[in-house]
Enzyme design. Structure first.
Site, short mmCIF file in Angstrom:
data_model
loop_
_atom_site.label_atom_id
_atom_site.label_comp_id
_atom_site.label_asym_id
_atom_site.label_seq_id
_atom_site.Cartn_x
_atom_site.Cartn_y
_atom_site.Cartn_z
N ASN A 189 -2.34 -6.28 2.56
CA ASN A 189 -2.08 -6.80 3.90
C ASN A 189 -3.29 -6.76 4.80
O ASN A 189 -3.16 -6.80 6.03
CB ASN A 189 -0.94 -5.99 4.53
N GLU A 190 -4.48 -6.69 4.21
CA GLU A 190 -5.70 -6.58 5.01
C GLU A 190 -5.78 -7.63 6.12
O GLU A 190 -6.20 -7.34 7.24
CB GLU A 190 -6.94 -6.70 4.11
N GLY A 214 -5.48 -0.74 0.23
CA GLY A 214 -6.17 0.00 -0.82
C GLY A 214 -5.23 0.78 -1.73
O GLY A 214 -5.52 0.97 -2.92
N LEU A 262 -7.67 2.18 2.51
CA LEU A 262 -8.99 2.62 2.98
C LEU A 262 -8.88 3.33 4.33
O LEU A 262 -8.00 3.04 5.14
CB LEU A 262 -9.92 1.41 3.10
#
Lengths: 280, 280, 280
Positions: free
Chosen positions: A177-178, A153, A108
């Site tokens: 890995n957000e 994303g 993202l």
């Protein structure tokens, strides 16, 4: 395409009218010039589409340098290009890859997610959901050819595919890995991961924001195959050929039909007239 | 028997009154001649039942040459024989196997599924569902002794069992290969497979219609044990002995009880009077 | 803490007012003497709490000789101690272990489950549910340091943790062996196990009441790491340090937020003000 009804939450529950975004051309979407024989390259500035009508397969390449961030424009152009392929009965399979060396997609676009107003957040996030829905519920066979880093994303996109081929390069890390970035992965990111690597592995991977190098990605089930970097594309094509050998429409829409039949009708499938009943 | 409440869709939602089929004897069902001591071979033309009352175990063998197609007659006789064993408290375990060399069961009988009228399709398909429900919700311990090919509906039957022993013979392929045949596996075939080998492996296996040879079947979890062909039956018997050593009824109905207790009642289990509360 | 929304049944559906038990001090709960600097050992007779405020980590040790049976008193003291740690923002992680050599916990106290009246059964069982809910939905990072036998309820407690370290000692068996004891594991025991080791392995383990020795426990996924007995505690601490390095609150409450956002609001996460929206 994926075994969608195995998802813990109905993908359809997320689908909302999306008229503001669907109706107009955001970015500089440029339809393919020329003849309509399907053989010409079409697409847009940010998504290259290389069709091979004879094989029934198209290759879509993200081209949003330097790292294929999933900007609103990229998402929009991607969904439009995908919809074109879905509607063109010439194509049964799509290979997703990248035109930017070293990265599949960085995920993202953070600049879309802060410093904007709520309406923009809503529009952006709907576009992300739309992308996921289009891919995860697609009738096309989707194969991810991943020759670069594949975090967040980017990883989600690969997880919506039917098969993932990863380059055997320690820089080709893949994972959601957000958490490490202070961002929270939505539940449908999580469910897509759970469907792929199982509950326990997904739990740990999400909580620690793990990025898996190729060997570990293969072992945990995040990808299906790891090959030398220069064989990623050819491997994806040969796996696709395997899928294309499956007769008829069964590999695409088969799982959904019986939900209807089983719940509403006692009728068995009628193999001699599949086209009528197999639509989702 | 299986961990039924883990299924994604309630098996009970499928159970419907089935009077037209249940009430009458289709095919040539032939009750066991003689004494009622349970030691005599009973069954039918298409399903041999070899009871061992002392062990509390019966062996059921499909006998519908040449490939044990699951015809309406076979399904009917099978369900009736299984019901007899369920109702006879002598028996706690059943081993499913085949009387036809080289094949466990070739699966659904395609001649029942085309060229007939809707009423027949309805009757046939209900019989398939009934078989699955009876097996998957059975109180009996079920073990599949598979010494031959085990595709499609044959595989489904094995997946409803508590344990699967497969002969180490390259001809003993096992899998839900409906897709390859242009047939769509119902969602409950899929869910049974997902419960056994997990979501991702099931997704791929169903979409490609994979038939696994023994070593791969073991690795993916489609079977629990692979043994030389001449040891399939004895292995199944010795695994069954392990199950028979489990005290009481717990291994059969244990999982269901707490759904009730947990949702409706604060009462803990009462170990000293298990018989009253453990009925499903 | 765990990926709770992946559970097949909502944990929240189980949560009921628990005033009779919560309000009063059962057993001999003894608050920490002294200063409130958080550095002093507090806890109770049956649960030792060794806080390390600098690290943000506390070690809780069951102390209910000889086998750490989960009596009503132990459960009550445990929940109270855990609640204190949850409320004290100093602490982000808790290591669960045992003060009794050779055993982590033998599980539920059978003397609480027979020969008593229904009201007692209800109170006891609610306490067991409460413990599970508190642990499985905890905001704290939980790591189980298991240096002894870990059957039944002891195993359940370890399964609610984010990570399990087991001593490499053949006596350190771990599993939900209720079936062998003539007791039926509730569905939420089962679901917790399914989430950890998958449906098929859980099915077999529950039906046969399997207790896994260390190597098998690791292989099936019942524990995450097996280490020499004298390294269990230090390994747990170093794994905890890894978790403590995750920024912010994401690793705790991240999964829940998007359920709300996705269902009710089109707003994306707002990384600059996480505290307000991330509460469960």
């Amino acid at each position: 395409m994926a075994l969608a009804s195995g998802m813990r939450l109905s993908a359809r529950a997320l689908l909302r009218p999306w008229s503001p975004l669907r109706g107009k051309a955001l970015g500089c979407t440029e339809p393919a010039a020329g003849g309509g024989n399907g053989a010409r390259l079409f697409g847009s500035q940010r998504v290259l589409v290389e069709p091979d009508p004879a094989a029934g397969v198209a290759v879509m390449k993200f081209k949003n340098p330097p790292v294929n961030s999933l900007s609103l424009e990229l998402l929009t152009e991607f969904v439009i290009s995908l919809e074109k392929l879905e509607n063109d009965k010439t194509f049964r399979g799509v290979i997703l890859s990248s035109d930017c060396p070293g990265v599949f997609s960085a995920g993202l676009d953070l600049t879309e997610m802060c410093g904007r107003n709520p309406a923009h957040y809503a529009e952006y996030w709907k576009a992300v959901q739309e992308l996921w829905l289009r891919l995860y519920l697609s009738n096309l066979v989707l194969i991810a050819a991943i020759s670069g880093a594949c975090p967040a994303g980017g990883c989600l996109i690969s997880l919506t595919c039917d098969y993932r081929v990863l380059a055997d390069n320690p820089k080709c890390l893949i994972g959601l890995n957000e958490t490490l970035l202070g961002i929270i992965a939505p539940f449908w990111f999580r469910d897509t991961l759970v469907n792929t690597i199982g509950h326990r592995a997904a739990e740990r991977a999400l909580q620690l924001g793990l990025l898996f190098p190729p060997a570990e990605a293969l072992q945990v089930g995040m990808v299906d195959q790891v090959v030398p970097e220069d064989q990623v594309q050819s491997t994806a094509l040969s796996v696709m050929a395997q899928w294309m050998a499956i007769p008829g429409e069964e590999h695409r829409e088969g799982q959904q039909l019986w939900v209807l039949v089983g719940e509403q009708s006692p009728l068995p499938p009628q193999p001699d007239a599949p086209g009528e009943t197999r639509k989702f």
